[in-house]
Design a protein around this motif. Structure first.
Motif, PDB file in Angstrom:
ATOM      1  N   SER A   1      16.203  29.618  70.434  1.00  0.00           N
ATOM      2  CA  SER A   1      15.761  28.785  69.308  1.00  0.00           C
ATOM      3  C   SER A   1      16.912  28.520  68.339  1.00  0.00           C
ATOM      4  N   ALA A   2      17.870  29.473  68.264  1.00  0.00           N
ATOM      5  CA  ALA A   2      19.022  29.284  67.370  1.00  0.00           C
ATOM      6  C   ALA A   2      19.826  28.049  67.772  1.00  0.00           C
ATOM      7  N   PHE A   3      19.817  27.735  69.062  1.00  0.00           N
ATOM      8  CA  PHE A   3      20.543  26.561  69.547  1.00  0.00           C
ATOM      9  C   PHE A   3      19.899  25.279  69.015  1.00  0.00           C
ATOM     10  N   PHE A   4      18.565  25.211  69.104  1.00  0.00           N
ATOM     11  CA  PHE A   4      17.844  24.036  68.596  1.00  0.00           C
ATOM     12  C   PHE A   4      18.028  23.872  67.090  1.00  0.00           C
ATOM     13  N   THR A   5      17.731  24.947  66.349  1.00  0.00           N
ATOM     14  CA  THR A   5      17.804  24.862  64.888  1.00  0.00           C
ATOM     15  C   THR A   5      19.254  24.682  64.432  1.00  0.00           C
ATOM     16  N   GLY A   6      20.185  25.298  65.164  1.00  0.00           N
ATOM     17  CA  GLY A   6      21.613  25.191  64.799  1.00  0.00           C
ATOM     18  C   GLY A   6      22.136  23.776  64.962  1.00  0.00           C
ATOM     19  N   ILE A   7      21.818  23.134  66.090  1.00  0.00           N
ATOM     20  CA  ILE A   7      22.275  21.755  66.331  1.00  0.00           C
ATOM     21  C   ILE A   7      21.652  20.820  65.298  1.00  0.00           C
ATOM     22  N   TYR A   8      20.379  21.026  65.036  1.00  0.00           N
ATOM     23  CA  TYR A   8      19.666  20.169  64.076  1.00  0.00           C
ATOM     24  C   TYR A   8      20.249  20.322  62.672  1.00  0.00           C
ATOM     25  N   GLY A   9      20.512  21.570  62.286  1.00  0.00           N
ATOM     26  CA  GLY A   9      21.134  21.817  60.981  1.00  0.00           C
ATOM     27  C   GLY A   9      22.538  21.241  60.911  1.00  0.00           C
ATOM     28  N   MET A  10      23.279  21.336  62.041  1.00  0.00           N
ATOM     29  CA  MET A  10      24.649  20.803  62.097  1.00  0.00           C
ATOM     30  C   MET A  10      24.663  19.294  61.860  1.00  0.00           C
ATOM     31  N   TRP A  11      23.722  18.580  62.489  1.00  0.00           N
ATOM     32  CA  TRP A  11      23.657  17.121  62.300  1.00  0.00           C
ATOM     33  C   TRP A  11      23.435  16.782  60.821  1.00  0.00           C
ATOM     34  N   ASN A  12      22.499  17.514  60.200  1.00  0.00           N
ATOM     35  CA  ASN A  12      22.201  17.241  58.792  1.00  0.00           C
ATOM     36  C   ASN A  12      23.404  17.511  57.905  1.00  0.00           C
ATOM     37  N   LEU A  13      24.069  18.638  58.144  1.00  0.00           N
ATOM     38  CA  LEU A  13      25.254  18.983  57.343  1.00  0.00           C
ATOM     39  C   LEU A  13      26.363  17.959  57.540  1.00  0.00           C
ATOM     40  N   TYR A  14      26.503  17.496  58.765  1.00  0.00           N
ATOM     41  CA  TYR A  14      27.552  16.520  59.090  1.00  0.00           C
ATOM     42  C   TYR A  14      27.311  15.203  58.346  1.00  0.00           C
ATOM     43  N   VAL A  15      26.075  14.713  58.409  1.00  0.00           N
ATOM     44  CA  VAL A  15      25.729  13.449  57.714  1.00  0.00           C
ATOM     45  C   VAL A  15      25.894  13.626  56.209  1.00  0.00           C
ATOM     46  N   PHE A  16      25.486  14.786  55.706  1.00  0.00           N
ATOM     47  CA  PHE A  16      25.622  15.097  54.275  1.00  0.00           C
ATOM     48  C   PHE A  16      27.100  15.060  53.868  1.00  0.00           C
ATOM     49  N   ALA A  17      27.946  15.741  54.678  1.00  0.00           N
ATOM     50  CA  ALA A  17      29.387  15.805  54.378  1.00  0.00           C
ATOM     51  C   ALA A  17      30.024  14.420  54.428  1.00  0.00           C
TER      52      ALA A  17
END
Length: 506
Positions: A436-452
């Protein structure tokens, strides 16, 4: 979060349908107060002169003293047949099994069953027999592949019942030459309720975060005296597609029986993938110092075109599988030879294209780095304040480029792994358990990337005085500095772009 999915094995119960006119409204329960008359095995059926058409395989979901929950989100069922070898009833080459299947639900143990779906499905049997086919081997079981059985996009009810018949018709050759079927097993896969809650919480938290930064970002751009440029528009479009994926409409699936949620989720993810891949191409292209065609989407049709075509193909493929399942949950594209080959081809081609895309992106990033590093030689001639400012800009830009590559690599891996895990039951290969860390991690990464991206690429409104700017690359006093665009306009070009462009023009 707990692991994303749980697999529960079910063993069907052989019920005797004693009514001569098989009435479709009557449901046979494997256990409980109104349970059916059961058979231990088919030898008992033969001795009691019970025909194959009078036997119904019944499976109750979930197991006794448990309930299903809307938090499970979906149900996927895989079938496994226990087929024994008999000399006088051998399994034919390319044998096909015909299943007459019905699915019903109820929300109370004493309610009547309500039908959800009924279908007659054909599945190809792919079985191997390890021993020589002699009298001594009678009774041994074939090693058969899993068969795709059913998929439902919502779990709105507490109890489900599956009734499976294997109708036999010698004249039409239906269910003839399929060996001696001993048992039917099902494996039910559903999303974990705990994982669903973590997922919903993330979406609910991240939606306002991205919305706020989007409003702030666009307000910054509209304050400029020039029109927004291509890169700024593409970043904003990426923000919109991220928000579309973030909006937690899944909350409604807890209260409503929305079976189309799986398909809707696939479409949302597809739009985001297409936008993200297109953005990376434009992002690198707009920072290519020797590229003449800039700030126009038409200049990228060769790169963006294939992404659009690929996304459309995957959409059509998804509609062929999950679109049809809205009407018939027992349908699967993997059941026919052509369907299986098409499905495999789609996934393999998509995986290869993504890997090639990633290599192309690495090449573009390498070119951009080489260009910028070559232009850094003009930095020592500047005043200290201006030099530090440019060094900061270049450092930020390089950092963002490396993050882009890392994000791209993870996205490609995520896409391939998620396709493989979706298909692993259907392929019958080694099971891959995705954490599950893979799913939540990738999803969080996309959000952080767009935010940055929005944070770093929003136009700055800082002014530099005369003493700092005179003689440095001919920068006008009071000019706005930003890390965004790649064209010269009223407000001046991007600092990184201008730094690199000055020597290129010379």
């Amino acid at each position: 979060a707990p692991s994303p999915t749980t697999a529960v094995p079910y063993m069907s119960v052989k019920c005797i349908d004693v009514r001569k006119n098989h009435h479709k409204t009557k449901w046979l329960m494997p256990w409980g107060p109104n349970h059916c008359k059961k058979l231990k095995d088919f030898d008992e059926a033969v001795s009691r002169q019970i025909e194959a058409n009078d036997i119904v395989f019944a499976v109750h979901i979930p197991l006794p003293s448990k309930e299903m929950s809307p938090w499970f989100q979906f149900m996927l069922f895989i079938m496994q047949l226990d087929i024994a070898f008999k000399m006088d009833n051998d399994l034919k080459e390319n044998a096909e099994i015909t299943l007459d299947v019905s699915l019903a639900y109820r929300d109370d143990m004493f309610d009547d069953w309500e039908e959800i779906a009924h279908a007659i499905e054909i599945r190809k049997l792919k079985c191997t027999f390890g021993s020589p086919k002699t009298v001594e081997s009678e009774g041994r079981h074939y090693d058969c592949d899993f068969l795709p059985f059913m998929e439902i996009g919502s779990v709105a009810h507490k109890y489900y019942l599956i009734n499976i018949r294997l109708p036999v018709n010698d004249r039409k050759g239906i269910n003839v030459g399929i060996g001696e079927i001993k048992d039917i097993r099902l494996v039910g896969i559903h999303q974990n309720g705990g994982f669903t809650k973590v997922w919903f919480a993330m979406k609910t938290f991240l939606t306002p975060s991205i919305l706020i930064i989007m409003v702030w970002y666009w307000r910054r751009i509209t304050l400029m005296t020039r029109a927004p440029v291509l890169l700024e528009k593409v970043i904003f479009a990426l923000g919109i597609s991220m928000t579309f994926i973030n909006i937690p409409v899944e909350w409604f699936s807890i209260g409503f029986d929305w079976t189309w949620m799986l398909l809707f989720g696939d479409i949302r993810q597809g739009i985001f993938y297409a936008m993200l891949l297109s953005f990376w191409i434009i992002f690198c292209g707009e920072h290519m110092m020797d590229q003449n065609e800039r700030n126009r989407l038409s200049g990228y049709w060769k790169q963006v075109g294939p992404i659009a075509v690929g996304s459309f193909c995957l959409f059509v493929f998804d509609m062929c599988e999950r679109g049809v399942q809205l009407k018939n949950p027992f349908y699967s594209i993997w059941t026919t030879e052509v369907g299986t080959e098409l499905a495999m081809a789609f996934i393999i081609v998509a995986g290869i294209c993504l890997c090639l895309y990633f290599l192309f992106l690495c090449f573009m990033v390498f070119q951009v780095f080489r260009n910028i590093s070559g232009k850094q030689s003009s930095l020592p001639a500047m005043s200290k304040a201006r030099r530090l400012h440019y060094e900061g800009l270049i450092f930020r830009f390089k950092f963002l480029m490396l993050i882009t590559l890392a994000c791209a690599a993870m996205t490609v891996i995520f896409f391939i792994v998620s396709q493989v895990t979706e298909g692993h039951w259907k392929w019958g290969d080694i099971t891959i358990q995705v954490n599950s860390a893979f799913f939540t991690g990738i999803y969080g990464m996309w959000n952080l990337y767009v935010f940055a991206l929005m944070f770093l690429y929003a136009p700055s409104h800082k002014n530099y005085g005369e003493d700092q700017s005179n003689g440095d690359l001919g920068v006008n006093s009071g000019e706005e500095l930003q890390l965004t665009t790649t064209i010269t306009h009223v407000d001046g070009p991007t600092e990184v772009y201008k730094l690199a462009r000055k020597e290129a023009q010379e």
